[in-house]
Write a protein that holds these residues in place. Structure first.
Motif, PDB file in Angstrom:
ATOM      1  N   LEU A 125       0.525   7.125  -6.630  1.00  0.00           N
ATOM      2  CA  LEU A 125      -0.591   7.986  -6.698  1.00  0.00           C
ATOM      3  C   LEU A 125      -0.161   9.376  -6.790  1.00  0.00           C
ATOM      4  O   LEU A 125      -0.602  10.275  -7.309  1.00  0.00           O
ATOM      5  CB  LEU A 125      -1.900   7.599  -5.865  1.00  0.00           C
ATOM      6  CG  LEU A 125      -3.137   8.124  -5.916  1.00  0.00           C
ATOM      7  CD1 LEU A 125      -3.776   8.247  -7.171  1.00  0.00           C
ATOM      8  CD2 LEU A 125      -3.907   7.923  -4.718  1.00  0.00           C
ATOM      9  N   VAL A 126       0.522   9.633  -5.565  1.00  0.00           N
ATOM     10  CA  VAL A 126       1.287  10.977  -5.413  1.00  0.00           C
ATOM     11  C   VAL A 126       2.094  11.314  -6.532  1.00  0.00           C
ATOM     12  O   VAL A 126       1.748  12.527  -7.112  1.00  0.00           O
ATOM     13  CB  VAL A 126       1.989  11.242  -4.148  1.00  0.00           C
ATOM     14  CG1 VAL A 126       2.837  12.391  -4.070  1.00  0.00           C
ATOM     15  CG2 VAL A 126       1.104  10.831  -2.940  1.00  0.00           C
ATOM     16  N   LEU A 127       2.757  10.592  -7.162  1.00  0.00           N
ATOM     17  CA  LEU A 127       3.538  10.828  -8.650  1.00  0.00           C
ATOM     18  C   LEU A 127       2.651  11.088  -9.641  1.00  0.00           C
ATOM     19  O   LEU A 127       2.795  11.882 -10.226  1.00  0.00           O
ATOM     20  CB  LEU A 127       4.583   9.762  -8.732  1.00  0.00           C
ATOM     21  CG  LEU A 127       5.427   9.771  -9.940  1.00  0.00           C
ATOM     22  CD1 LEU A 127       6.305  11.028  -9.657  1.00  0.00           C
ATOM     23  CD2 LEU A 127       5.996   8.632 -10.106  1.00  0.00           C
ATOM     24  N   PRO A 168       0.784  -1.194  -0.047  1.00  0.00           N
ATOM     25  CA  PRO A 168       0.233   0.030   0.204  1.00  0.00           C
ATOM     26  C   PRO A 168       0.991   1.443   0.100  1.00  0.00           C
ATOM     27  O   PRO A 168       0.412   2.329  -0.693  1.00  0.00           O
ATOM     28  CB  PRO A 168      -0.836  -0.156   1.376  1.00  0.00           C
ATOM     29  CG  PRO A 168      -0.852  -1.402   1.625  1.00  0.00           C
ATOM     30  CD  PRO A 168       0.404  -2.152   0.960  1.00  0.00           C
ATOM     31  N   LEU A 169       2.023   1.220   0.513  1.00  0.00           N
ATOM     32  CA  LEU A 169       3.074   2.468   0.364  1.00  0.00           C
ATOM     33  C   LEU A 169       3.540   2.799  -0.926  1.00  0.00           C
ATOM     34  O   LEU A 169       3.439   3.844  -1.220  1.00  0.00           O
ATOM     35  CB  LEU A 169       4.028   2.173   1.409  1.00  0.00           C
ATOM     36  CG  LEU A 169       5.348   3.374   1.376  1.00  0.00           C
ATOM     37  CD1 LEU A 169       4.395   4.586   2.108  1.00  0.00           C
ATOM     38  CD2 LEU A 169       6.182   2.754   2.411  1.00  0.00           C
ATOM     39  N   GLU A 170       3.725   1.763  -1.567  1.00  0.00           N
ATOM     40  CA  GLU A 170       4.092   2.026  -3.274  1.00  0.00           C
ATOM     41  C   GLU A 170       2.736   2.483  -3.965  1.00  0.00           C
ATOM     42  O   GLU A 170       3.032   3.363  -4.635  1.00  0.00           O
ATOM     43  CB  GLU A 170       4.367   0.792  -3.660  1.00  0.00           C
ATOM     44  CG  GLU A 170       5.819   0.015  -3.227  1.00  0.00           C
ATOM     45  CD  GLU A 170       6.333  -1.323  -3.808  1.00  0.00           C
ATOM     46  OE1 GLU A 170       5.549  -1.992  -4.264  1.00  0.00           O
ATOM     47  OE2 GLU A 170       7.267  -1.694  -3.664  1.00  0.00           O
ATOM     48  N   TRP A 171       1.572   2.050  -3.545  1.00  0.00           N
ATOM     49  CA  TRP A 171       0.645   2.503  -4.235  1.00  0.00           C
ATOM     50  C   TRP A 171       0.272   3.716  -3.814  1.00  0.00           C
ATOM     51  O   TRP A 171      -0.154   4.760  -4.711  1.00  0.00           O
ATOM     52  CB  TRP A 171      -0.710   1.730  -3.681  1.00  0.00           C
ATOM     53  CG  TRP A 171      -0.975   0.210  -4.507  1.00  0.00           C
ATOM     54  CD1 TRP A 171      -0.700  -0.694  -4.027  1.00  0.00           C
ATOM     55  CD2 TRP A 171      -1.294   0.499  -5.772  1.00  0.00           C
ATOM     56  NE1 TRP A 171      -0.937  -1.625  -4.898  1.00  0.00           N
ATOM     57  CE2 TRP A 171      -1.527  -0.942  -6.151  1.00  0.00           C
ATOM     58  CE3 TRP A 171      -1.904   1.053  -6.775  1.00  0.00           C
ATOM     59  CZ2 TRP A 171      -1.691  -1.691  -7.220  1.00  0.00           C
ATOM     60  CZ3 TRP A 171      -2.239   0.517  -7.976  1.00  0.00           C
ATOM     61  CH2 TRP A 171      -2.329  -0.962  -8.299  1.00  0.00           C
TER      62      TRP A 171
END
Length: 143
Positions: A10-12, A3-6
């Motif tokens: 998403l922020v990127l 979930p951190l990568e997601w």
């Protein structure tokens, strides 16, 4: 994917989406700068051409002024002796006019009652012409 990568992706993605309008505005501004630069280059070329034409006109004007100056100097040099001759002739004419005035005054009778003496016979044509001029002058001034 965690979930951190997601969240990071998403922020990127949101940052990239926010950057697209800025990129479009930057691209339009660069296009306008390029267009203005070409107009500026053509204006600079036109200005350079105008400067060359002005320099050529200035050279022609300077040559014309020098030619006119030489012509004026030549005419002035030609006119100076004529001026001196005219001045001399005027001085002589004034002296002759003064003499003629004296002769006219001497030839006029002092009063109209005085008997006129018979003039002596004239000896030359110049004397006869002078007497005629004096009598015509006296008749004109009497009117």
């Amino acid at each position: 994917m965690t979930p951190l990568e997601w969240v990071l992706q998403l922020v990127l993605l949101l940052m990239l989406a926010a950057a697209i309008p800025f990129a479009l505005r930057l691209e339009r501004a660069l296009r306008e700068i390029r267009r203005d630069r070409s107009a500026l280059d053509s204006s600079a070329q036109g200005l350079g051409e105008a400067a060359r034409m002005a320099e050529a006109a200035m050279v022609r004007l300077r040559a014309s002024a020098e030619l006119a100056g030489r012509q004026v100097a030549e005419r002035t040099a030609t006119a100076e002796p004529l001026r001196d001759d005219l001045r001399y002739l005027i001085e002589r004419a004034e002296a002759l006019a003064d003499r003629l005035e004296g002769l006219v005054r001497a030839g006029r009778p002092l009063t109209n009652d005085a008997p006129r003496a018979e003039p002596a016979p004239l000896q030359s044509q110049a004397e006869r012409d002078l007497l005629r001029a004096i009598s015509l002058g006296a008749a004109r001034t009497a009117r």
